[in-house]
Design a protein around this motif. Structure first.
Motif, PDB file in Angstrom:
ATOM      1  N   THR A  86       0.829  -1.206   0.000  1.00  0.00           N
ATOM      2  CA  THR A  86       0.000   0.000   0.000  1.00  0.00           C
ATOM      3  C   THR A  86       0.859   1.250   0.000  1.00  0.00           C
ATOM      4  O   THR A  86       0.565   2.224  -0.709  1.00  0.00           O
ATOM      5  CB  THR A  86      -0.925   0.008   1.234  1.00  0.00           C
ATOM      6  OG1 THR A  86      -1.774  -1.140   1.189  1.00  0.00           O
ATOM      7  CG2 THR A  86      -1.775   1.261   1.261  1.00  0.00           C
ATOM      8  N   PHE A  87       1.936   1.230   0.784  1.00  0.00           N
ATOM      9  CA  PHE A  87       2.806   2.398   0.827  1.00  0.00           C
ATOM     10  C   PHE A  87       3.427   2.675  -0.535  1.00  0.00           C
ATOM     11  O   PHE A  87       3.491   3.830  -0.979  1.00  0.00           O
ATOM     12  CB  PHE A  87       3.919   2.207   1.859  1.00  0.00           C
ATOM     13  CG  PHE A  87       4.958   3.283   1.822  1.00  0.00           C
ATOM     14  CD1 PHE A  87       4.697   4.534   2.352  1.00  0.00           C
ATOM     15  CD2 PHE A  87       6.200   3.065   1.228  1.00  0.00           C
ATOM     16  CE1 PHE A  87       5.639   5.546   2.309  1.00  0.00           C
ATOM     17  CE2 PHE A  87       7.145   4.064   1.176  1.00  0.00           C
ATOM     18  CZ  PHE A  87       6.863   5.305   1.722  1.00  0.00           C
ATOM     19  N   LEU A  88       3.880   1.619  -1.216  1.00  0.00           N
ATOM     20  CA  LEU A  88       4.482   1.814  -2.538  1.00  0.00           C
ATOM     21  C   LEU A  88       3.465   2.414  -3.514  1.00  0.00           C
ATOM     22  O   LEU A  88       3.790   3.333  -4.287  1.00  0.00           O
ATOM     23  CB  LEU A  88       5.015   0.489  -3.071  1.00  0.00           C
ATOM     24  CG  LEU A  88       6.271  -0.059  -2.379  1.00  0.00           C
ATOM     25  CD1 LEU A  88       6.641  -1.420  -2.941  1.00  0.00           C
ATOM     26  CD2 LEU A  88       7.441   0.916  -2.541  1.00  0.00           C
ATOM     27  N   TRP A  89       2.235   1.911  -3.474  1.00  0.00           N
ATOM     28  CA  TRP A  89       1.227   2.445  -4.390  1.00  0.00           C
ATOM     29  C   TRP A  89       0.867   3.885  -4.029  1.00  0.00           C
ATOM     30  O   TRP A  89       0.745   4.742  -4.910  1.00  0.00           O
ATOM     31  CB  TRP A  89      -0.021   1.584  -4.372  1.00  0.00           C
ATOM     32  CG  TRP A  89      -1.169   2.230  -5.109  1.00  0.00           C
ATOM     33  CD1 TRP A  89      -2.314   2.739  -4.584  1.00  0.00           C
ATOM     34  CD2 TRP A  89      -1.233   2.477  -6.513  1.00  0.00           C
ATOM     35  NE1 TRP A  89      -3.116   3.276  -5.560  1.00  0.00           N
ATOM     36  CE2 TRP A  89      -2.470   3.133  -6.763  1.00  0.00           C
ATOM     37  CE3 TRP A  89      -0.395   2.212  -7.585  1.00  0.00           C
ATOM     38  CZ2 TRP A  89      -2.855   3.520  -8.037  1.00  0.00           C
ATOM     39  CZ3 TRP A  89      -0.784   2.595  -8.859  1.00  0.00           C
ATOM     40  CH2 TRP A  89      -2.000   3.236  -9.078  1.00  0.00           C
ATOM     41  N   VAL A  90       0.691   4.150  -2.740  1.00  0.00           N
ATOM     42  CA  VAL A  90       0.332   5.498  -2.304  1.00  0.00           C
ATOM     43  C   VAL A  90       1.401   6.501  -2.721  1.00  0.00           C
ATOM     44  O   VAL A  90       1.103   7.588  -3.233  1.00  0.00           O
ATOM     45  CB  VAL A  90       0.115   5.514  -0.777  1.00  0.00           C
ATOM     46  CG1 VAL A  90       0.104   6.942  -0.248  1.00  0.00           C
ATOM     47  CG2 VAL A  90      -1.187   4.824  -0.417  1.00  0.00           C
ATOM     48  N   ALA A  91       2.679   6.148  -2.511  1.00  0.00           N
ATOM     49  CA  ALA A  91       3.766   7.085  -2.810  1.00  0.00           C
ATOM     50  C   ALA A  91       3.997   7.207  -4.314  1.00  0.00           C
ATOM     51  O   ALA A  91       3.948   8.320  -4.861  1.00  0.00           O
ATOM     52  CB  ALA A  91       5.048   6.619  -2.117  1.00  0.00           C
ATOM     53  N   LEU A  92       4.230   6.079  -4.981  1.00  0.00           N
ATOM     54  CA  LEU A  92       4.541   6.135  -6.402  1.00  0.00           C
ATOM     55  C   LEU A  92       3.338   6.590  -7.228  1.00  0.00           C
ATOM     56  O   LEU A  92       3.480   7.357  -8.193  1.00  0.00           O
ATOM     57  CB  LEU A  92       5.025   4.766  -6.879  1.00  0.00           C
ATOM     58  CG  LEU A  92       6.315   4.255  -6.224  1.00  0.00           C
ATOM     59  CD1 LEU A  92       6.689   2.884  -6.774  1.00  0.00           C
ATOM     60  CD2 LEU A  92       7.457   5.239  -6.423  1.00  0.00           C
ATOM     61  N   GLY A  93       2.146   6.138  -6.851  1.00  0.00           N
ATOM     62  CA  GLY A  93       0.952   6.567  -7.568  1.00  0.00           C
ATOM     63  C   GLY A  93       0.693   8.058  -7.410  1.00  0.00           C
ATOM     64  O   GLY A  93       0.297   8.734  -8.370  1.00  0.00           O
ATOM     65  N   GLY A  94       0.919   8.576  -6.203  1.00  0.00           N
ATOM     66  CA  GLY A  94       0.740  10.010  -5.988  1.00  0.00           C
ATOM     67  C   GLY A  94       1.713  10.844  -6.795  1.00  0.00           C
ATOM     68  O   GLY A  94       1.337  11.836  -7.424  1.00  0.00           O
TER      69      GLY A  94
END
Length: 541
Positions: A182-190
């Protein structure tokens, strides 16, 4: 109508805070004055406004973070990216664990997941609060760039930790693998959303501008709406809208180099952004102050529980605040020691920073309204219908950490940074002078070339005189810059020249104003001439 009156009262409080900050016989940070005025509005006049976290995140954060990402020096940001990531990611995780166990140990009645949630929401520093405190303190440029970069990037890691701590409190379960993904998606997606939205809007706007033209206010309005677009797209994708706004600002700084904006647009846009930044910064702290009376009442008299003693609450708040400073000091000291050890192993030149610099970095971890808005999203009840444990206590402690961190930073930083020697690095003034030299040389070449071309077309003598006169003006500027470089005290010479030029401009302005008052020139002529003088004066800051 009442909501409009409250907004106007908050804006008046922001204006009043600026005057109060200058009237007080002792230095008080502007955010603390604004928090006090907000508390007065809510507590004394019984006329405050409830902080709605979703509305707060949408209205306040995108434009402020966009502007910070736009204006932060990119050379410093990418040069110290390793240190910034260590603080934005490693320090947040270290703080969540350390402060979470500390709160659970001090207050056994607070479940460990709730303690971790509180630690997660107070772990990230607030970019608005950091800028507000350091704006009146002479912070070394490199340290300032690191602190700003950290505050812009650490919100995603803190909010992800907060989300999973709350989920653990609600369900009693926690998955490290799911949290990491979730952290990877939240950061990279943002970050991706911010970059792509900014590029897409800029390309479409440029195409429409070149094809059909536009009114003067359109590019400014497009620029103002851009951070909201990036934020909303990222939130729809369940990524970090905060990082999307920051990434949009960083991307915009490179898009700006395309030169599509006209000089008039840049001047007006900067004025509007400066005003918006001042207003939103101030309203954020006034709004924070308006929440404090209700937060204090809720913690002193929690529903369905025994009231807490005020001195006990103050002790817990101070313990948590000092614990955050101590955890930050340990992380900075250990990470810095490992960095220096690696530099020695590689045979690189090593600068051993003084203890005061490490302490200054520790006290610079200022929290702001983002922390309070986040902690207010704690659920009211558990899935079984029982009240969420220690909710009011967690909100009060988060609010207290904000105030204490502002006070500690405003008291400690000026004393720690006074007379502190830091390693010399290439200054922006040197880069500025070199860029001016190159630009002036290009201008002289272009003027001479244009003069020769127009002279061949006719009226050779006129064009030769005019082009030579304009080229000589540029050469005089070039000689002045090179003369300052050869001076044994270039900064003193530069400051002296600035003072003399400002003296002359003030005399021009006074004369124009006097002629306007006497009716010797029209008000339209006076405004035009004053605008020209103001633009020239803006060059000298």
């Amino acid at each position: 109508m009442e909501s409009v009156e409250v907004v106007l009262a908050m804006l008046l409080a922001v204006i009043a805070s600026g005057y109060l900050g200058r009237m007080l016989p002792f230095a008080v940070p502007l955010p603390l004055i604004q928090i006090a005025l907000g508390a007065v509005i809510s507590g004394v006049f019984k006329h405050g406004i409830a902080l709605e976290p979703d509305i707060f995140f949408l209205l306040f954060l995108p434009p402020l973070l966009f502007l910070d990402g736009w204006r932060i020096p990119k050379v410093g940001l990418f040069r110290d990216k390793g240190t910034i990531i260590e603080l934005a990611l490693g320090l947040v995780l270290f703080t969540v664990l350390g402060a979470g166990f500390l709160m659970h140990w001090l207050i056994p009645a607070m479940p460990l997941p709730v303690a971790f949630a509180l630690a997660a929401i107070v772990a990230p520093t607030d970019p608005v609060a950091v800028s507000a405190i350091t704006s009146r303190i002479p912070v070394p440029p490199r340290l300032m760039h690191i602190i700003e970069g950290e505050s812009l990037l650490n919100d995603a890691s803190g909010l992800v930790c907060f989300r999973f701590a709350v989920a653990a409190a609600m369900t009693g379960q926690f998955s490290l693998a799911k949290a990491s993904a979730t952290f990877l998606w939240v950061a990279l997606g943002g970050i991706a959303a911010g970059v792509l939205v900014t590029l897409a809007i800029s390309r479409i706007h440029t195409f429409v501008l070149r094809r059909f033209g536009e009114d003067q206010g359109v590019p400014i309005l497009v620029n103002l709406l851009m951070p909201f677009g990036a934020y909303l797209v990222a939130e729809r994708l369940e990524a970090s809208g905060i990082l999307a706004a920051v990434a949009a600002g960083v991307t915009m700084s490179y898009v700006e180099l395309s030169g599509i904006a006209t000089p008039a647009t840049r001047i007006r846009r900067n004025m509007i952004w400066d005003t918006l930044q001042f207003a939103l910064n101030g309203v954020m702290f006034v709004l924070l102050g308006e929440q404090l009376p209700d937060v204090l009442r809720g913690a002193l008299h929690p529903p369905g529980g025994l009231p807490f003693h005020p001195w006990w609450l103050a002790g817990m708040a101070l313990a948590l605040s000092l614990g955050l400073v101590a955890l930050r000091f340990v992380w900075v000291w250990v990470s810095l020691s490992l960095t220096l050890l690696n530099q020695r192993r590689l045979g690189q030149q090593v600068y051993q920073p003084r203890l005061r610099l490490v302490l200054a970095t520790s006290f610079a971890g200022v929290r702001g309204a983002l922390t309070l808005a986040g902690v207010l999203t704690l659920p009211l009840v558990l899935p079984d219908g029982s009240p969420f444990p220690a909710r009011h206590l967690a909100i009060l402690l988060a609010a207290a950490v904000i105030v204490v961190s502002l006070v500690l930073a405003s008291v400690a930083l000026p004393r720690l940074l006074r007379g502190l020697e830091v390693p010399h690095e290439a200054t922006s003034e040197q880069d500025e002078d070199e860029a001016r030299n190159i630009a002036i040389a290009a201008a002289v070449t272009a003027i001479e070339k244009a003069g020769r071309a127009r002279a061949d077309a006719g009226d050779r003598e006129l064009h030769a005189q005019v082009s030579g006169r304009v080229a000589n003006l540029y050469r005089q500027r070039l000689r002045a810059i090179r003369g300052a470089e050869g001076d044994p005290h270039p900064e003193v010479a530069r400051d002296a020249e600035r003072d003399y030029r400002l003296t002359g401009l003030n005399a021009e302005r006074d004369t124009i104003l006097r002629m306007g008052r006497r009716g010797e020139i029209s008000d339209e002529t006076a405004r035009k001439l004053l605008h020209e003088i103001d633009l020239v004066e803006a060059r000298y800051g």
